[in-house]
Design a protein around this motif. Structure first.
Motif, PDB file in Angstrom:
ATOM      1  N   GLY A 133       0.830  -1.212   0.015  1.00  0.00           N
ATOM      2  CA  GLY A 133      -0.067  -0.108   0.071  1.00  0.00           C
ATOM      3  C   GLY A 133       0.660   1.293   0.143  1.00  0.00           C
ATOM      4  N   TYR A 134       1.968   1.175   0.874  1.00  0.00           N
ATOM      5  CA  TYR A 134       2.853   2.506   0.936  1.00  0.00           C
ATOM      6  C   TYR A 134       3.441   2.780  -0.371  1.00  0.00           C
ATOM      7  CZ  TYR A 134       1.895   2.888   5.812  1.00  0.00           C
ATOM      8  OH  TYR A 134       1.233   3.482   6.954  1.00  0.00           O
ATOM      9  N   GLY A 135       3.849   1.485  -1.120  1.00  0.00           N
ATOM     10  CA  GLY A 135       4.366   1.437  -2.108  1.00  0.00           C
ATOM     11  C   GLY A 135       3.817   2.208  -3.275  1.00  0.00           C
ATOM     12  N   LEU A 136       2.602   1.705  -3.452  1.00  0.00           N
ATOM     13  CA  LEU A 136       1.605   2.143  -4.341  1.00  0.00           C
ATOM     14  C   LEU A 136       1.238   3.540  -4.225  1.00  0.00           C
ATOM     15  CD1 LEU A 136      -1.034  -0.830  -4.568  1.00  0.00           C
ATOM     16  CD2 LEU A 136       0.213   0.032  -6.457  1.00  0.00           C
ATOM     17  N   ALA A 137       1.305   4.073  -3.050  1.00  0.00           N
ATOM     18  CA  ALA A 137       0.920   5.485  -2.848  1.00  0.00           C
ATOM     19  C   ALA A 137       2.134   5.954  -3.189  1.00  0.00           C
ATOM     20  CB  ALA A 137       0.425   5.724  -1.274  1.00  0.00           C
ATOM     21  N   VAL A 138       3.469   5.840  -2.880  1.00  0.00           N
ATOM     22  CA  VAL A 138       4.607   6.555  -3.420  1.00  0.00           C
ATOM     23  C   VAL A 138       4.634   6.546  -4.844  1.00  0.00           C
ATOM     24  CG1 VAL A 138       6.954   6.614  -3.435  1.00  0.00           C
ATOM     25  CG2 VAL A 138       5.753   6.152  -1.204  1.00  0.00           C
ATOM     26  N   VAL A 139       4.538   5.583  -5.557  1.00  0.00           N
ATOM     27  CA  VAL A 139       4.294   5.378  -6.982  1.00  0.00           C
ATOM     28  C   VAL A 139       3.598   6.470  -7.630  1.00  0.00           C
ATOM     29  CG1 VAL A 139       3.675   3.954  -9.058  1.00  0.00           C
ATOM     30  CG2 VAL A 139       5.489   3.071  -7.185  1.00  0.00           C
ATOM     31  N   GLY A 140       2.129   6.373  -7.036  1.00  0.00           N
ATOM     32  CA  GLY A 140       1.291   7.559  -7.483  1.00  0.00           C
ATOM     33  C   GLY A 140       1.539   8.830  -7.132  1.00  0.00           C
ATOM     34  N   THR A 141       2.274   8.969  -6.346  1.00  0.00           N
ATOM     35  CA  THR A 141       2.768  10.316  -5.862  1.00  0.00           C
ATOM     36  C   THR A 141       3.915  10.873  -7.008  1.00  0.00           C
ATOM     37  OG1 THR A 141       2.389   9.937  -3.513  1.00  0.00           O
ATOM     38  CG2 THR A 141       3.797  12.032  -4.273  1.00  0.00           C
ATOM     39  N   ALA A 142       4.809   9.989  -7.255  1.00  0.00           N
ATOM     40  CA  ALA A 142       5.695  10.290  -8.143  1.00  0.00           C
ATOM     41  C   ALA A 142       5.358  10.278  -9.501  1.00  0.00           C
ATOM     42  CB  ALA A 142       6.700   9.013  -8.170  1.00  0.00           C
ATOM     43  N   LEU A 143       4.272   9.696  -9.848  1.00  0.00           N
ATOM     44  CA  LEU A 143       3.556   9.672 -11.407  1.00  0.00           C
ATOM     45  C   LEU A 143       2.859  11.041 -11.469  1.00  0.00           C
ATOM     46  CD1 LEU A 143       2.332   5.950 -11.841  1.00  0.00           C
ATOM     47  CD2 LEU A 143       3.985   7.345 -13.223  1.00  0.00           C
ATOM     48  N   PHE A 144       2.334  11.400 -10.301  1.00  0.00           N
ATOM     49  CA  PHE A 144       1.297  12.706 -10.411  1.00  0.00           C
ATOM     50  C   PHE A 144       2.364  13.989 -10.667  1.00  0.00           C
ATOM     51  CE2 PHE A 144      -0.522  16.598  -8.635  1.00  0.00           C
ATOM     52  CZ  PHE A 144      -1.654  16.438  -9.337  1.00  0.00           C
ATOM     53  N   ALA A 145       3.548  13.686  -9.807  1.00  0.00           N
ATOM     54  CA  ALA A 145       4.646  14.800 -10.307  1.00  0.00           C
ATOM     55  C   ALA A 145       5.066  14.900 -11.792  1.00  0.00           C
ATOM     56  CB  ALA A 145       5.741  14.494  -9.366  1.00  0.00           C
ATOM     57  N   GLY A 146       5.144  13.560 -12.213  1.00  0.00           N
ATOM     58  CA  GLY A 146       5.525  13.563 -13.786  1.00  0.00           C
ATOM     59  C   GLY A 146       4.258  14.116 -14.475  1.00  0.00           C
ATOM     60  N   TYR A 147       3.236  13.868 -14.216  1.00  0.00           N
ATOM     61  CA  TYR A 147       1.934  14.418 -14.689  1.00  0.00           C
ATOM     62  C   TYR A 147       1.947  15.902 -14.782  1.00  0.00           C
ATOM     63  CZ  TYR A 147      -2.874  16.194 -14.954  1.00  0.00           C
ATOM     64  OH  TYR A 147      -3.784  17.170 -15.398  1.00  0.00           O
ATOM     65  N   SER A 148       2.323  16.543 -13.747  1.00  0.00           N
ATOM     66  CA  SER A 148       2.187  17.980 -13.287  1.00  0.00           C
ATOM     67  C   SER A 148       3.129  18.476 -14.154  1.00  0.00           C
ATOM     68  CB  SER A 148       2.372  18.099 -11.754  1.00  0.00           C
ATOM     69  OG  SER A 148       2.532  19.560 -11.682  1.00  0.00           O
ATOM     70  N   ILE A 149       4.333  17.967 -14.378  1.00  0.00           N
ATOM     71  CA  ILE A 149       5.524  18.653 -15.200  1.00  0.00           C
ATOM     72  C   ILE A 149       5.146  18.623 -16.673  1.00  0.00           C
ATOM     73  CG2 ILE A 149       7.903  18.167 -15.845  1.00  0.00           C
ATOM     74  CD1 ILE A 149       7.593  19.491 -13.160  1.00  0.00           C
ATOM     75  N   PHE A 150       4.731  17.303 -17.068  1.00  0.00           N
ATOM     76  CA  PHE A 150       4.548  17.046 -18.632  1.00  0.00           C
ATOM     77  C   PHE A 150       3.208  18.083 -18.781  1.00  0.00           C
ATOM     78  CE2 PHE A 150       2.653  14.672 -22.388  1.00  0.00           C
ATOM     79  CZ  PHE A 150       3.932  14.911 -23.018  1.00  0.00           C
ATOM     80  N   SER A 151       2.282  18.321 -17.975  1.00  0.00           N
ATOM     81  CA  SER A 151       1.077  19.249 -17.967  1.00  0.00           C
ATOM     82  C   SER A 151       1.445  20.743 -18.352  1.00  0.00           C
ATOM     83  CB  SER A 151      -0.014  18.851 -16.802  1.00  0.00           C
ATOM     84  OG  SER A 151      -1.091  19.969 -17.004  1.00  0.00           O
TER      85      SER A 151
END
Length: 205
Positions: A158-176
């Motif tokens: 669960g913690y791993g999935l949450a961290v991955v989701g956070t990193a991906l959201f940062a990637g989305y934010s930058i690309f957006s």
């Protein structure tokens, strides 16, 4: 008086946005006995993909064709953007199966750290004092989440999935941010919802 009224309206919408951000996690957690997080998100993005262009049509008085008009390169960028948002949200909400929603959302709030690093690395943006302060607060928050809590072995997924989701959201934010400089906002948002629904539908079925 006009300015004061505008400020009140802005505060009102800020409050709505804050509440809207908080409730999806609670609703998904409540619905998990009946429907999976991916199923709940599929319905959510179906509604967004269907209603957003219609609302823009009425507000902007534009034709649907004009709102959704996009060429090959645009569609490719919207596709990548949609996938990043899908992967980010799917990872975060799937973590609810293993850890409490409040802990997952606290981890998700760590995205300024990832965002700052990626912005510096990808966009070559300078890290300002404000960025540094946000990163320091994020690291302190991470300590309180991970360091002061007894994290059981069964919860590491669960913690791993949450961290991955956070990193991906940062990637989305930058690309957006990069895509937003080149393409019309309403077209980008409409296609973002459409592609997110497409990915969630595949994941669900």
């Amino acid at each position: 008086m006009n300015k004061l009224k505008q400020m009140h309206v802005a505060l009102f919408f800020t409050g709505i946005a804050a509440l809207s951000f908080a409730f999806p996690a609670i609703f998904v957690k409540l619905l998990m006995d009946e429907l999976s997080p991916i199923g709940t998100l599929t319905i959510r993005f179906f509604i967004a993909a269907a209603l957003f262009p219609i609302i823009v049509m009425f507000v902007k008085k534009s034709k649907l064709k004009a709102i959704l008009h996009a060429k090959g390169e645009e569609l490719k960028n919207f596709f990548i953007l949609g996938f990043l948002l899908f992967a980010s949200i799917a990872s975060l909400f799937s973590s609810f199966l293993y850890i409490h929603a409040n802990k997952a959302m606290l981890i998700y709030m760590m995205y300024p750290l990832f965002d700052g690093i990626l912005a510096w690395f990808v966009l070559k943006e300078k890290i300002t004092k404000t960025d540094s302060a946000a990163m320091v607060c994020t690291i302190i928050g991470a300590y309180f989440i991970f360091g002061m809590n007894n994290i059981g072995k069964g919860s590491m997924i669960g913690y791993g999935l949450a961290v991955v989701g956070t990193a991906l959201f940062a990637g989305y934010s930058i690309f957006s941010r990069e895509v937003g400089r080149r393409y019309e906002y309403y077209t980008r948002t409409a296609w973002l919802f459409i592609f997110c629904f497409f990915f969630f539908m595949i994941a669900f079925f």
